[in-house]
Design a protein around this motif. Structure first.
Motif, short mmCIF file in Angstrom:
data_model
loop_
_atom_site.label_atom_id
_atom_site.label_comp_id
_atom_site.label_asym_id
_atom_site.label_seq_id
_atom_site.Cartn_x
_atom_site.Cartn_y
_atom_site.Cartn_z
N LEU A 40 0.82 -1.21 0.00
CA LEU A 40 0.00 0.00 0.00
C LEU A 40 0.86 1.26 0.00
O LEU A 40 0.55 2.24 -0.69
CB LEU A 40 -0.93 0.02 1.21
CG LEU A 40 -2.12 -0.94 1.17
CD1 LEU A 40 -2.86 -0.92 2.50
CD2 LEU A 40 -3.05 -0.56 0.04
N MET A 41 1.95 1.24 0.77
CA MET A 41 2.84 2.40 0.81
C MET A 41 3.52 2.63 -0.53
O MET A 41 3.66 3.76 -0.98
CB MET A 41 3.88 2.25 1.91
CG MET A 41 3.33 2.51 3.29
SD MET A 41 4.56 2.45 4.57
CE MET A 41 5.64 3.77 4.11
N GLU A 42 3.93 1.56 -1.19
CA GLU A 42 4.56 1.69 -2.50
C GLU A 42 3.58 2.20 -3.54
O GLU A 42 3.95 2.93 -4.46
CB GLU A 42 5.17 0.36 -2.93
CG GLU A 42 6.42 -0.01 -2.16
CD GLU A 42 6.94 -1.39 -2.49
OE1 GLU A 42 6.38 -2.05 -3.39
OE2 GLU A 42 7.92 -1.81 -1.85
N ALA A 43 2.32 1.82 -3.41
CA ALA A 43 1.31 2.27 -4.36
C ALA A 43 1.03 3.77 -4.21
O ALA A 43 0.73 4.45 -5.19
CB ALA A 43 0.02 1.48 -4.18
N ALA A 44 1.11 4.27 -2.98
CA ALA A 44 0.81 5.68 -2.71
C ALA A 44 2.06 6.56 -2.74
O ALA A 44 1.97 7.75 -2.46
CB ALA A 44 0.12 5.81 -1.36
N ALA A 45 3.20 6.00 -3.07
CA ALA A 45 4.46 6.76 -3.03
C ALA A 45 4.54 7.77 -4.16
O ALA A 45 4.06 7.52 -5.27
CB ALA A 45 5.64 5.81 -3.11
N GLN A 46 5.13 8.92 -3.86
CA GLN A 46 5.36 9.95 -4.86
C GLN A 46 6.67 10.66 -4.55
O GLN A 46 7.07 10.77 -3.40
CB GLN A 46 4.20 10.93 -4.90
CG GLN A 46 3.90 11.59 -3.58
CD GLN A 46 2.65 12.44 -3.66
OE1 GLN A 46 2.13 12.68 -4.73
NE2 GLN A 46 2.17 12.89 -2.52
N THR A 47 7.32 11.15 -5.59
CA THR A 47 8.58 11.86 -5.42
C THR A 47 8.29 13.34 -5.24
O THR A 47 7.57 13.94 -6.03
CB THR A 47 9.48 11.64 -6.65
OG1 THR A 47 9.66 10.24 -6.84
CG2 THR A 47 10.83 12.29 -6.45
N VAL A 48 8.87 13.92 -4.19
CA VAL A 48 8.60 15.32 -3.84
C VAL A 48 9.93 16.01 -3.55
O VAL A 48 10.84 15.42 -2.99
CB VAL A 48 7.71 15.38 -2.58
CG1 VAL A 48 7.45 16.80 -2.16
CG2 VAL A 48 6.41 14.64 -2.80
N SER A 49 10.01 17.28 -3.92
CA SER A 49 11.17 18.10 -3.59
C SER A 49 10.83 18.93 -2.36
O SER A 49 9.77 19.53 -2.29
CB SER A 49 11.51 19.00 -4.77
OG SER A 49 12.63 19.77 -4.46
N MET A 50 11.72 18.94 -1.38
CA MET A 50 11.46 19.66 -0.14
C MET A 50 12.73 20.24 0.45
O MET A 50 13.83 19.77 0.15
CB MET A 50 10.78 18.74 0.88
CG MET A 50 11.64 17.58 1.34
SD MET A 50 10.90 16.57 2.62
CE MET A 50 9.51 15.89 1.83
#
Length: 152
Positions: A40-50
């Protein structure tokens, strides 16, 4: 005398066998849950710059995370310290949780691209203006006393 000794020994062995089988099946069930939650975590993962503002380990209640996170945490884990990261994502300043190995490598006061799933930072993709620093491995207690062959 020997009869009581052997009966006590047999009772202890039976209790140990029962406890080990219970632990085996409970462990199997927990492993299945972990695999499902990881998917579930891998399915909801997204790359973000912070921009990482601050990081520290603190108790879950003091971290400033949403109340829902605290409520969903098991009672035995509520007092433990978790790696918390304060980061600026776009115009918003957010409080996030990080994986322990990622937490050690996160540089403070720098821009980072990470993989996030909800409020959980699971991986570092890149660091702006530098490379990802891996923290040195800690030596074991006895490894400190061993002499290196290269020093001779």
């Amino acid at each position: 005398m020997w009869d009581t000794f052997f009966t006590v020994l047999i009772v202890i062995l039976v209790i140990l066998i029962i406890a080990l089988t219970i632990l085996y099946f409970v462990g199997k069930r927990l492993e299945k849950r972990q695999v499902e939650s990881q998917a579930l975590m891998e399915a909801a993962a997204q790359t973000v710059s912070m921009l990482i503002i601050d990081k520290k380990k603190m108790k879950l209640k003091e971290a400033g995370l949403p109340k829902m996170v605290y409520d969903q945490t098991p009672k035995y884990l509520r007092r433990s310290k978790v790696p918390v990261v304060k980061a600026k994502i776009g115009p918003k300043v957010m409080t996030l949780m990080a994986d322990p190995r990622v937490f050690e490598a996160l540089p403070v006061k720098s821009e980072v691209k990470v993989v996030m799933s909800g409020i959980y930072i699971s991986e570092i993709k890149s660091v702006r203006g530098g490379s990802i620093v891996t923290p040195p491995k800690k030596k074991g207690f006895f490894a400190r006393f061993k002499k290196d062959k290269s020093n001779k």
